[in-house]
Scaffold this motif. Sequence first.
Motif, PDB file in Angstrom:
ATOM      1  N   PHE A 255       0.821  -1.227   0.000  1.00 45.70           N
ATOM      2  CA  PHE A 255       0.000   0.000   0.000  1.00 45.70           C
ATOM      3  C   PHE A 255       0.849   1.269   0.000  1.00 45.70           C
ATOM      4  CE2 PHE A 255      -2.618  -3.276   2.031  1.00 45.70           C
ATOM      5  CZ  PHE A 255      -3.808  -3.132   1.325  1.00 45.70           C
TER       6      PHE A 255
ATOM      7  N   PRO B  30      -3.156   2.859  -8.302  1.00 39.61           N
ATOM      8  CA  PRO B  30      -4.460   2.192  -8.318  1.00 39.61           C
ATOM      9  C   PRO B  30      -5.179   2.398  -6.983  1.00 39.61           C
ATOM     10  CG  PRO B  30      -2.737   0.707  -9.085  1.00 39.61           C
ATOM     11  CD  PRO B  30      -2.054   1.928  -8.538  1.00 39.61           C
TER      12      PRO B  30
ATOM     13  N   GLU C 180      -7.018   0.515  -5.389  1.00 41.32           N
ATOM     14  CA  GLU C 180      -6.944  -0.702  -4.557  1.00 41.32           C
ATOM     15  C   GLU C 180      -5.718  -0.701  -3.648  1.00 41.32           C
ATOM     16  OE1 GLU C 180      -7.527  -0.703  -7.882  1.00 41.32           O
ATOM     17  OE2 GLU C 180      -9.671  -0.889  -7.417  1.00 41.32           O
ATOM     18  N   ASN C 181      -4.713   0.108  -3.992  1.00 41.08           N
ATOM     19  CA  ASN C 181      -3.485   0.139  -3.204  1.00 41.08           C
ATOM     20  C   ASN C 181      -3.334   1.434  -2.410  1.00 41.08           C
ATOM     21  OD1 ASN C 181      -2.952  -1.461  -5.865  1.00 41.08           O
ATOM     22  ND2 ASN C 181      -1.532  -2.313  -4.356  1.00 41.08           N
TER      23      ASN C 181
ATOM     24  N   GLU D 105     -16.460   6.878  -3.788  1.00 39.77           N
ATOM     25  CA  GLU D 105     -15.678   5.678  -4.102  1.00 39.77           C
ATOM     26  C   GLU D 105     -14.270   5.771  -3.508  1.00 39.77           C
ATOM     27  OE1 GLU D 105     -15.506   4.802  -8.300  1.00 39.77           O
ATOM     28  OE2 GLU D 105     -14.249   3.025  -7.955  1.00 39.77           O
TER      29      GLU D 105
ATOM     30  N   THR E  99     -13.264   3.012  -0.713  1.00 43.77           N
ATOM     31  CA  THR E  99     -12.177   2.073  -1.029  1.00 43.77           C
ATOM     32  C   THR E  99     -10.966   2.289  -0.123  1.00 43.77           C
ATOM     33  OG1 THR E  99     -12.961   2.048  -3.305  1.00 43.77           O
ATOM     34  CG2 THR E  99     -10.793   1.086  -2.898  1.00 43.77           C
ATOM     35  N   THR E 100     -10.598   3.546   0.119  1.00 43.05           N
ATOM     36  CA  THR E 100      -9.432   3.764   0.991  1.00 43.05           C
ATOM     37  C   THR E 100      -9.735   3.297   2.422  1.00 43.05           C
ATOM     38  OG1 THR E 100     -10.084   6.083   1.394  1.00 43.05           O
ATOM     39  CG2 THR E 100      -8.471   5.682  -0.349  1.00 43.05           C
TER      40      THR E 100
ATOM     41  N   LYS F 234     -11.752   0.761   3.226  1.00 42.41           N
ATOM     42  CA  LYS F 234     -11.637  -0.709   3.193  1.00 42.41           C
ATOM     43  C   LYS F 234     -10.176  -1.153   3.144  1.00 42.41           C
ATOM     44  CE  LYS F 234     -16.039  -2.062   1.112  1.00 42.41           C
ATOM     45  NZ  LYS F 234     -16.707  -2.230  -0.194  1.00 42.41           N
ATOM     46  N   ASN F 235      -9.375  -0.461   2.345  1.00 46.68           N
ATOM     47  CA  ASN F 235      -7.956  -0.806   2.247  1.00 46.68           C
ATOM     48  C   ASN F 235      -7.263  -0.683   3.605  1.00 46.68           C
ATOM     49  OD1 ASN F 235      -8.311  -1.061  -0.518  1.00 46.68           O
ATOM     50  ND2 ASN F 235      -7.408   0.937  -1.022  1.00 46.68           N
TER      51      ASN F 235
ATOM     52  N   ARG G 201      -8.241  -3.450   5.867  1.00 42.49           N
ATOM     53  CA  ARG G 201      -7.598  -4.714   5.485  1.00 42.49           C
ATOM     54  C   ARG G 201      -6.112  -4.690   5.869  1.00 42.49           C
ATOM     55  NH1 ARG G 201      -8.319  -4.844  -0.034  1.00 42.49           N
ATOM     56  NH2 ARG G 201      -6.157  -4.858  -0.589  1.00 42.49           N
TER      57      ARG G 201
END
Length: 252
Positions: free
Chosen positions: A174, A195, A197-198, A237, A241-242, A244-245, A248
């Motif tokens: 990340f 991205p 996702e990262n 979004e 997403t950030t 959730k990242n 995780r």
Amino acid sequence: MQYEIIDSHCHLDFPRFDRDRKEAIERARQSGVIRMINSGIDYSTNAASLELARRYGFIHATLGLSPQMVPHASEEKISQILSQIERNIDRAVGVGEAGLDFHYCETEVGRLKQTEVFRKVIEIARKYGKPLVIHGREAEDMALQLSRDLDTVVFHCYGGSLETMQQIVDAGHFVSVPTLVCFSEHHQSIAKHLPLENMLIETDSPYLSPRKGRNEPAFVADSVPQIAALKGIEASEVAETTMKNTRRAFGI
Ligand SMILES: [Zn+2]
């Protein structure tokens, strides 16, 4: 519209919050910041981070050893911090910040010492299966080479090259975008190419304020529409997403 977001890196224990720490935390909550990760950099800030995490269920601690102090610190001081990290590892969501900072350390001896200490911190993260929060400055590539085989690595306040950023992404790790993205062209370019996702987002407060004066966790909200515009996506979004990242990455 307000979103739920996480400030993945701040220093609420620093003296600049002594006057209004409680209010700053409250303002963050009012701005939708549902979690904050407070990173220690040495013995006293590690202890203060643990205390904040104990007091507030929505603040999490990572325990670190900043590279900036390493060249001038005694062996005794360093091993004291390393054992503090291990002793309190169950109360931390991660190890760090730690890493390499060659910006202010120009001597070969100092840089070698930073590298040697960083390796020890990496081994603690590996031993306990914790994510590692990296402070890398003018040494991002080397920090990645040393840490890439860990399960989870977060490059906090990333300001390195786009090439190294891509290698971090390829390794499945990340990159945390600071509130600098509100005014720094280089960080805007990073946010554009990274991205989602990262991506994590952070303030690194009290530093690097996107507004006048001191930075604080509430201001991480400023980055969200900025990043959304750079990527041509909805702000919601970016927020979701950030968040959730971050959950995780740190298991929170
Ligand atoms: Zn920091």
